[in-house]
Design an enzyme around this catalytic site. Structure first.
Site, PDB file in Angstrom:
ATOM      1  N   ARG A 139       3.686   3.999  -6.788  1.00  0.00           N
ATOM      2  CA  ARG A 139       2.294   3.822  -6.349  1.00  0.00           C
ATOM      3  C   ARG A 139       1.756   4.927  -5.446  1.00  0.00           C
ATOM      4  O   ARG A 139       2.453   5.832  -5.055  1.00  0.00           O
ATOM      5  CB  ARG A 139       2.170   2.487  -5.623  1.00  0.00           C
ATOM      6  CG  ARG A 139       3.102   2.322  -4.432  1.00  0.00           C
ATOM      7  CD  ARG A 139       2.826   0.966  -3.765  1.00  0.00           C
ATOM      8  NE  ARG A 139       3.688   0.725  -2.631  1.00  0.00           N
ATOM      9  CZ  ARG A 139       4.842   0.070  -2.677  1.00  0.00           C
ATOM     10  NH1 ARG A 139       5.290  -0.411  -3.826  1.00  0.00           N
ATOM     11  NH2 ARG A 139       5.564  -0.107  -1.588  1.00  0.00           N
ATOM     12  N   ASP A 140       0.484   4.771  -5.124  1.00  0.00           N
ATOM     13  CA  ASP A 140      -0.246   5.590  -4.153  1.00  0.00           C
ATOM     14  C   ASP A 140      -0.470   7.029  -4.623  1.00  0.00           C
ATOM     15  O   ASP A 140      -0.134   7.990  -3.917  1.00  0.00           O
ATOM     16  CB  ASP A 140       0.460   5.571  -2.775  1.00  0.00           C
ATOM     17  CG  ASP A 140       0.772   4.169  -2.287  1.00  0.00           C
ATOM     18  OD1 ASP A 140       0.113   3.221  -2.772  1.00  0.00           O
ATOM     19  OD2 ASP A 140       1.677   4.004  -1.444  1.00  0.00           O
ATOM     20  N   GLU A 146       6.075   5.712   0.618  1.00  0.00           N
ATOM     21  CA  GLU A 146       4.723   5.332   0.217  1.00  0.00           C
ATOM     22  C   GLU A 146       3.741   6.462   0.562  1.00  0.00           C
ATOM     23  O   GLU A 146       4.055   7.360   1.343  1.00  0.00           O
ATOM     24  CB  GLU A 146       4.278   4.058   0.964  1.00  0.00           C
ATOM     25  CG  GLU A 146       5.185   2.854   0.712  1.00  0.00           C
ATOM     26  CD  GLU A 146       4.712   1.569   1.395  1.00  0.00           C
ATOM     27  OE1 GLU A 146       4.803   0.516   0.762  1.00  0.00           O
ATOM     28  OE2 GLU A 146       4.271   1.613   2.559  1.00  0.00           O
ATOM     29  N   ASN A 195      -5.969  -2.259   5.465  1.00  0.00           N
ATOM     30  CA  ASN A 195      -4.830  -1.377   5.762  1.00  0.00           C
ATOM     31  C   ASN A 195      -5.140   0.051   5.336  1.00  0.00           C
ATOM     32  O   ASN A 195      -6.182   0.571   5.779  1.00  0.00           O
ATOM     33  CB  ASN A 195      -3.468  -1.931   5.312  1.00  0.00           C
ATOM     34  CG  ASN A 195      -3.293  -2.315   3.878  1.00  0.00           C
ATOM     35  OD1 ASN A 195      -3.878  -3.279   3.414  1.00  0.00           O
ATOM     36  ND2 ASN A 195      -2.490  -1.591   3.144  1.00  0.00           N
ATOM     37  N   ASP A 196      -4.315   0.699   4.542  1.00  0.00           N
ATOM     38  CA  ASP A 196      -4.387   2.155   4.342  1.00  0.00           C
ATOM     39  C   ASP A 196      -5.780   2.741   4.081  1.00  0.00           C
ATOM     40  O   ASP A 196      -6.550   2.169   3.310  1.00  0.00           O
ATOM     41  CB  ASP A 196      -3.579   2.569   3.106  1.00  0.00           C
ATOM     42  CG  ASP A 196      -2.217   1.940   3.020  1.00  0.00           C
ATOM     43  OD1 ASP A 196      -1.817   1.220   3.936  1.00  0.00           O
ATOM     44  OD2 ASP A 196      -1.549   2.169   1.997  1.00  0.00           O
ATOM     45  N   TRP A 214      -9.442  -8.235   6.546  1.00  0.00           N
ATOM     46  CA  TRP A 214      -8.237  -7.392   6.596  1.00  0.00           C
ATOM     47  C   TRP A 214      -8.441  -5.987   6.018  1.00  0.00           C
ATOM     48  O   TRP A 214      -8.977  -5.832   4.929  1.00  0.00           O
ATOM     49  CB  TRP A 214      -7.112  -8.070   5.805  1.00  0.00           C
ATOM     50  CG  TRP A 214      -5.930  -7.183   5.610  1.00  0.00           C
ATOM     51  CD1 TRP A 214      -5.651  -6.413   4.510  1.00  0.00           C
ATOM     52  CD2 TRP A 214      -4.870  -6.949   6.539  1.00  0.00           C
ATOM     53  NE1 TRP A 214      -4.485  -5.717   4.709  1.00  0.00           N
ATOM     54  CE2 TRP A 214      -3.982  -6.035   5.944  1.00  0.00           C
ATOM     55  CE3 TRP A 214      -4.585  -7.431   7.834  1.00  0.00           C
ATOM     56  CZ2 TRP A 214      -2.827  -5.582   6.578  1.00  0.00           C
ATOM     57  CZ3 TRP A 214      -3.433  -6.978   8.462  1.00  0.00           C
ATOM     58  CH2 TRP A 214      -2.570  -6.074   7.835  1.00  0.00           C
ATOM     59  N   PHE A 227      -4.461  -1.015  -5.375  1.00  0.00           N
ATOM     60  CA  PHE A 227      -3.665  -0.477  -4.273  1.00  0.00           C
ATOM     61  C   PHE A 227      -4.157   0.917  -3.892  1.00  0.00           C
ATOM     62  O   PHE A 227      -5.130   1.417  -4.426  1.00  0.00           O
ATOM     63  CB  PHE A 227      -2.186  -0.436  -4.685  1.00  0.00           C
ATOM     64  CG  PHE A 227      -1.405  -1.666  -4.307  1.00  0.00           C
ATOM     65  CD1 PHE A 227      -2.027  -2.879  -4.076  1.00  0.00           C
ATOM     66  CD2 PHE A 227      -0.015  -1.612  -4.195  1.00  0.00           C
ATOM     67  CE1 PHE A 227      -1.287  -4.016  -3.725  1.00  0.00           C
ATOM     68  CE2 PHE A 227       0.728  -2.732  -3.846  1.00  0.00           C
ATOM     69  CZ  PHE A 227       0.100  -3.935  -3.608  1.00  0.00           C
ATOM     70  N   SER A 228      -3.398   1.557  -2.998  1.00  0.00           N
ATOM     71  CA  SER A 228      -3.829   2.830  -2.432  1.00  0.00           C
ATOM     72  C   SER A 228      -3.901   3.945  -3.470  1.00  0.00           C
ATOM     73  O   SER A 228      -3.225   3.914  -4.496  1.00  0.00           O
ATOM     74  CB  SER A 228      -2.890   3.240  -1.307  1.00  0.00           C
ATOM     75  OG  SER A 228      -3.152   2.412  -0.204  1.00  0.00           O
ATOM     76  N   GLN A 265      -7.844  -0.004   1.909  1.00  0.00           N
ATOM     77  CA  GLN A 265      -7.233  -1.225   1.398  1.00  0.00           C
ATOM     78  C   GLN A 265      -7.901  -2.401   2.105  1.00  0.00           C
ATOM     79  O   GLN A 265      -7.873  -2.486   3.341  1.00  0.00           O
ATOM     80  CB  GLN A 265      -5.726  -1.222   1.677  1.00  0.00           C
ATOM     81  CG  GLN A 265      -4.953  -0.272   0.782  1.00  0.00           C
ATOM     82  CD  GLN A 265      -4.930  -0.773  -0.650  1.00  0.00           C
ATOM     83  OE1 GLN A 265      -4.132  -1.621  -1.000  1.00  0.00           O
ATOM     84  NE2 GLN A 265      -5.823  -0.263  -1.487  1.00  0.00           N
TER      85      GLN A 265
HETATM   86  C1  FRU Z   1       1.169   1.101   2.370  1.00  0.00           C
HETATM   87  C2  FRU Z   1       1.048   0.223   1.150  1.00  0.00           C
HETATM   88  C3  FRU Z   1       0.907   1.071  -0.099  1.00  0.00           C
HETATM   89  C4  FRU Z   1       0.191   0.164  -1.032  1.00  0.00           C
HETATM   90  C5  FRU Z   1      -0.732  -0.587  -0.120  1.00  0.00           C
HETATM   91  C6  FRU Z   1      -0.994  -2.000  -0.521  1.00  0.00           C
HETATM   92  O1  FRU Z   1       0.765   0.494   3.540  1.00  0.00           O
HETATM   93  O2  FRU Z   1       2.155  -0.638   1.066  1.00  0.00           O
HETATM   94  O3  FRU Z   1       2.133   1.564  -0.593  1.00  0.00           O
HETATM   95  O4  FRU Z   1      -0.498   0.860  -2.031  1.00  0.00           O
HETATM   96  O5  FRU Z   1      -0.131  -0.563   1.172  1.00  0.00           O
HETATM   97  O6  FRU Z   1      -1.980  -2.579   0.267  1.00  0.00           O
END
Ligand code: FRU
Length: 498
Positions: free
Chosen positions: A151-152, A203, A21-22, A19, A78-79, A38
Site C-alpha cells: 500500500r501507500d 508504510e 490520520n495520514d 477521525w 487508503f493512503s 485519511q
Molecule cells: C499508516 C497507514 C497506511 C494506510 C493508512 C490507513 O498510518 O496504516 O499504511 O494506508 O494508514 O488508514
C-alpha cells in the site's frame, strides 16, 4: 474550558469533526497547496477510510473542503499521492479543462477472516484542480497476488528518464514501479530487506531527489514510515540517502555504514510525527522539498482526549540535505511562510540563569501560539530544562542533557495522560548528532503540541499533550548550575480566526 477552547489547535490542521490520520495526495497547483487526508467521516476512531481535503495558500492556514474520494466496490481508500499531470500523459485530461490531477491510492478490501484484506492500487482523476475526482474505469492499476501489506503508492516524476516512478510499501520492503501514463505500471525492483529499522510494518514511502546544499551534487532520499519500531516507541519515520538509477534505489555506502552502527536517521525523534510525505509539483528556492506529517502515534491516537475530532497535522516543514564530516543528513525546519504570522517580539540577550527563571508568562504572550528561538553558547555538563506549567500543576519538561548529549521531552505530568499506558510511560530522547559548540533551537508551541527543531533542524522532536488548563508560564533551569542564556527571542504568532 470547552474542548474547542482547550484543545483545538491555533495553527495546526484538524478536521472540523471526526477521525483523521495520514496526509495524502499533497500537491501544489495554481496558488494552492492541497492536503488530502485519511478520514473517517462517521466516527472519531479509525474506520472505513475516505480522502478528506483541505486547501491553503501558505501551508499554515487551511480551509477544509468536501470529501474528495469515497470508498467504492474495490474497497475503502487508503493512503496515496497525487501528481499534476502537466503533459496529460494519462490522457485523463480533457481539452479546454484544467490540467489533470491524478490521485494514486490503495483500495483496501476486507476479506473473510479477521486479519485478511486485499490491497490494490487504483487511480482517480480531477479536471477541476483537485476539487472533485472521477475513478478510472479500469481500476485497479496494480493488482495484488497475495501480498499482505501492499500500500501507500507515492508517485514522483523522474525528469532524467522521463517517466513516473512509484514507491510502494510491501511489509518489510519498498517496491518501485515505473509508468509512462500512470495507468500501466511495470515493477522495477525492491529495497529494504535487512536494511534500516524493521520493528514493524513499512508504510508510506516517499522517494525524491534533493540537492546537497552548497554543492552541485544531488542525492535521492527515501522516507519509510514504520509501525511500530520508532526510536521512542510506536510509529515513526526513518529515512535513507542514496541514488536512484532508474531501476534501483542504491543506498549510499557510508550512510549505510553509519546506519548500521547507530540507527539515528529519523525525520523526528518525538513520538508524534508519522506518515509524513512531500508535496509534489513544488520546491523551495534552494531546491528543498516541503512536507507535513500526521501529528500522532498509532500507540494511542484513537484514545487521545478529544471527542469532536481526533488528530492534527504537524506544521509544514522544509526538507534540506547537507553533507559534513559525518556524511549526509537531512535538516527539517518550519516553512518560511510561518514567519509572516510573527507579531510581538520579546527579545533578550546574555541572561545569567542561576535558578529556575521565568522566561515568559501568558500575560505577555499567549503561549499556545508562539515561536521561540534560543541560543546557549557555553555548554556545561548539566541538564538544561525548559518547563511549561499552569496553576493546576501540569507541567511539560523538555530540553537538553549535555552530560549524555541527549535531548528529551517528559510529558508524564503534562495533564491528561491516563487514556493510554503508552502515552507517557517514559520520557522521549534523541541523541544530539551535532558537535557545534552553540546549541540553538526553535520551539513551536500550540495548545496541544510542541515541535522542537534543534541545531537548525538536524534533530527534531514533536509531541502532543493535553493540559487541564492552558499553560501559563515558561521557565528555564539547569540543576542549579549557573549559565548564560545567550539569546532568547519569543514571537507571538498571530492567526486571525474566522
Ligand atoms: C499508516 C497507514 C497506511 C494506510 C493508512 C490507513 O498510518 O496504516 O499504511 O494506508 O494508514 O488508514
Amino acid at each position: 474550558f470547552s474542548e474547542e477552547e482547550l484543545y483545538r489547535p491555533n495553527f495546526h490542521f484538524t478536521p472540523k469533526a471526526n477521525w483523521m490520520n495520514d496526509p495524502n495526495g499533497m500537491f501544489y497547483y495554481n496558488g494552492y497547496y492541497h492536503l488530502y487526508f485519511q478520514y473517517h467521516p462517521d466516527d472519531n476512531v479509525w474506520g472505513p477510510m475516505h480522502w478528506g481535503h483541505a486547501i491553503s495558500t501558505d501551508m499554515i492556514s487551511w480551509t477544509e473542503q468536501p470529501i474528495a474520494i469515497y470508498p467504492d466496490k474495490l474497497g475503502t481508500i487508503f493512503s496515496g499521492s497525487a501528481v499534476v499531470d502537466i503533459s496529460n500523459s494519462s490522457g485523463l485530461g480533457e481539452v479546454s479543462k484544467a490540467t489533470p490531477i491524478v490521485a494514486i491510492y490503495t483500495n483496501f478490501k476486507k476479506l473473510e477472516g479477521d486479519d485478511n484484506s486485499k490491497q490494490t492500487q487504483s487511480i482517480a482523476f480531477s479536471n477541476d484542480e483537485g476539487r472533485t475526482f472521477t475513478k478510472y474505469e479500469n481500476n485497479p492499476v496494480i493488482d495484488n497476488n497475495n501480498i499482505k501489506d501492499f500500500r501507500d503508492p507515492k508517485v514522483t516524476w523522474d525528469e532524467e528518464r522521463n517517466k513516473w516512478v512509484m514507491s510502494l510499501a510491501a511489509g518489510d520492503k519498498i517496491m518501485f514501479y515505473e509508468s509512462k501514463n500512470l495507468k500501466d505500471w511495470n515493477l522495477l525492483s525492491d529495497f529494504g530487506k535487512g536494511i534500516g529499522g524493521h520493528g514493524g510494518v513499512w508504510e508510506c514511502p516517499d522517494l525524491f531527489k534533493l540537492p546537497v546544499l552548497g554543492t552541485d551534487e544531488s542525492k535521492w532520499v527515501l522516507f519509510v514510515s514504520i509501525n511500530p519500531g520508532g526510536p521512542n516507541g510506536g510509529s515513526a519515520t526513518q529515512y535513507f540517502i542514496g541514488d536512484f538509477d532508474g531501476t534501483h534505489f542504491i543506498i549510499d555506502k557510508e550512510f549505510e555504514k553509519r546506519l548500521n552502527e547507530e540507527h539515528n536517521y529519523w525525520i523526528d525523534f518525538g513520538r508524534d510525527n508519522y506518515a509524513g510525505v512531500s508535496w509534489s509539483n513544488v520546491r523551495t528556492k534552494d531546491g528543498g522539498k516541503l512536507m507535513l506529517s500526521w501529528m500522532s502515534n498509532w500507540d494511542y491516537a484513537q484514545k487521545v482526549p478529544t471527542q469532536k475530532w481526533r488528530s492534527a497535522m504537524t506544521v509544514a516543514r522544509k526538507v534540506q540535505l547537507k553533507k559534513d564530516n559525518n556524511g549526509y543528513r537531512l535538516f527539517f525546519s518550519p516553512v518560511n511562510e510561518l514567519s509572516k504570522y510573527r507579531s510581538t517580539k520579546y527579545k533578550n540577550e546574555n541572561i545569567k540563569i542561576k535558578e529556575e527563571t521565568k522566561l515568559m508568562a501568558s500575560e505577555a504572550i499567549d503561549l499556545a501560539s508562539t515561536e521561540i528561538n534560543f541560543k546557549i553558547s557555553d555548554l556545561k555538563k548539566t541538564v538544561y530544562t525548559f518547563k511549561l506549567s499552569n496553576k493546576q500543576g501540569d507541567q511539560l519538561l523538555f530540553g537538553y542533557n549535555h552530560g549524555n548529549k541527549t535531548f528529551f521531552i517528559d510529558r508524564s505530568k503534562s495533564g491528561q495522560t491516563a487514556f493510554s499506558e503508552k502515552f507517557a510511560n517514559k520520557p522521549s530522547t534523541a541523541v544530539r548528532t551535532s558537535s557545534n559548540d552553540n546549541l540553538t533551537g526553535t520551539i513551536l508551541l500550540d495548545k496541544t503540541s510542541i515541535e522542537l527543531f534543534y541545531d537548525n533542524g538536524e534533530t527534531v522532536m514533536t509531541e502532543i499533550f493535553f493540559p487541564n488548563a492552558p499553560y501559563e508560564k515558561l521557565s528555564i533551569t539547569s540543576e542549579n548550575k549557573e549559565f548564560i542564556l545567550n539569546s532568547i527571542e519569543i514571537n507571538k504568532l498571530n492567526f486571525n480566526k474566522s
